[in-house]
Design a protein around this motif. Sequence first.
Motif, PDB file in Angstrom:
ATOM      1  N   PHE A   7       0.835  -1.200   0.000  1.00 37.05           N
ATOM      2  CA  PHE A   7       0.000   0.000   0.000  1.00 37.05           C
ATOM      3  C   PHE A   7       0.868   1.248   0.000  1.00 37.05           C
ATOM      4  N   TYR A   8       0.486   2.211  -0.826  1.00 34.03           N
ATOM      5  CA  TYR A   8       1.173   3.500  -0.919  1.00 34.03           C
ATOM      6  C   TYR A   8       0.106   4.587  -0.769  1.00 34.03           C
ATOM      7  N   ASN A  60       5.248   9.521  -9.665  1.00 38.13           N
ATOM      8  CA  ASN A  60       6.534   8.909  -9.311  1.00 38.13           C
ATOM      9  C   ASN A  60       6.341   7.631  -8.489  1.00 38.13           C
ATOM     10  N   ILE A  61       5.388   7.671  -7.549  1.00 39.87           N
ATOM     11  CA  ILE A  61       5.117   6.489  -6.716  1.00 39.87           C
ATOM     12  C   ILE A  61       4.578   5.343  -7.570  1.00 39.87           C
ATOM     13  N   ILE A  62       3.694   5.655  -8.510  1.00 41.21           N
ATOM     14  CA  ILE A  62       3.134   4.631  -9.391  1.00 41.21           C
ATOM     15  C   ILE A  62       4.253   3.962 -10.189  1.00 41.21           C
ATOM     16  N   ALA A  65       6.446   1.817  -7.827  1.00 45.86           N
ATOM     17  CA  ALA A  65       5.778   0.579  -7.420  1.00 45.86           C
ATOM     18  C   ALA A  65       5.792  -0.445  -8.558  1.00 45.86           C
ATOM     19  N   SER A  66       5.533   0.012  -9.766  1.00 45.42           N
ATOM     20  CA  SER A  66       5.516  -0.875 -10.916  1.00 45.42           C
ATOM     21  C   SER A  66       6.900  -1.451 -11.198  1.00 45.42           C
ATOM     22  N   LYS A  67       7.934  -0.610 -11.070  1.00 47.95           N
ATOM     23  CA  LYS A  67       9.310  -1.042 -11.340  1.00 47.95           C
ATOM     24  C   LYS A  67       9.813  -2.024 -10.292  1.00 47.95           C
ATOM     25  N   GLU A  68       9.490  -1.761  -8.999  1.00 51.04           N
ATOM     26  CA  GLU A  68      10.005  -2.588  -7.923  1.00 51.04           C
ATOM     27  C   GLU A  68       9.221  -3.886  -7.751  1.00 51.04           C
TER      28      GLU A  68
END
Length: 415
Positions: A7-8, A60-62, A65-68
């Motif tokens: 969750f972010y 940036n958070i999206i 999250a997708s990259k990690e």
Amino acid sequence: MNRRVAFYTLGCKLNFAESSTIAREFEAGGFVRAARGERADICIINSCSVTGDADKKCRNIIRKASKENPGAIVAVTGCYAQLKPEEVAAIDGVDLVIGNNAKGTLVSQVVEFKGRQVIDRCDTQELTGFFAAFSSSDRTRTFLKVQDGCNYHCSYCTIPLARGASRNIPISDLVAQAEDIARRGQREIVLTGVNIGDFGRSTGETFLELIGALDKVEGIDRYRISSIEPNLLTDEIIAFCAASKRFMPHFHVPLQSGSNRVLGLMRRRYTTEKFAERLRAVWAQMPDAFVGVDVIVGFSGESDEDFEECYALLEGLKPAFLHIFPYSERANTPAVEFGGKVAPQVKRERVRRLEELSDRLHREFISRFTGSRRAVLVESLRTKQNTMFGYTDNYIRVELPFDKELINRIVDVTI
């Protein structure tokens, strides 16, 4: 193996309450919450769109999250998803875009996801649902959502577009949630919403009736009012909080501008004189009360004289803390068309001056209580220096030597 969910959450306390409730719903559905740094199968981003910078942080958070979490289902909800769903959907990796009306369907939409991008949103006038929520990640304190939406339509604000009209659930339902919180062992509740003083639009009740009912819930030792408009902070609410042992001497009252001319441009519902009178009414009955104030700097048309009026008002009133926001234009608001744009470097200088004033006012407030005894609710956070923290009734952050036995207890300490 159970799928893991990360969750972010960005933005306000209301978002944190909603994210926490969504997390509990996932756990009830057999999912496992991913630990920090642990790879997740599902990423839930609860977004904010109060400023342009908030939109940027969300993007940036999206991407992060997708990259990690390669291969994870990425679902974005919240105000950014509500206001700009196509923009969010265009970000690489986004699978689900869920508007504010459909937050309660996140679990089912993730379960039913078939690999094809879904955009689920509605128009502002259709934002009529109420997603009941409270936070549960902190052992000591919870944020309880008591109200959603806003009818005020200030000229700079997109919240009515993102959240809809003011609405709430009945007091009896909120009392039941407070009782649930008490059973979980949390001792402090922060009442949160978009415009909580406007409580009762959909049930015919009042905010005063709400706090009166909550005050009777056994097991909750402290309540705080997260933010209340000055025109809604009535003498009756102030008197009730002053007499209550559970409602703390702590208020957050948005000012936004200390110039009546700018308040008019903002379409705010009070004058600087009314604002000052309300703060003095608080201090007349609660001399030790902590009062935080929101200020917007560099609103279109704000002259040097307007800013100096604002500075002088705040310096004279001496609130305990200032939350300072440089004005950010938002699409689909009347203020976008206003003239008199304030240069970025002028905004930065005005922010700097108010930050310095805030630091000074906060130090002055704290210094008043040096040597006094205050009740502190001790939190579980342990620092590298082997200390722990807690807050006094009037919101002074206090450091103590770490003692596990003190966690979630109220103790008297000398400041």
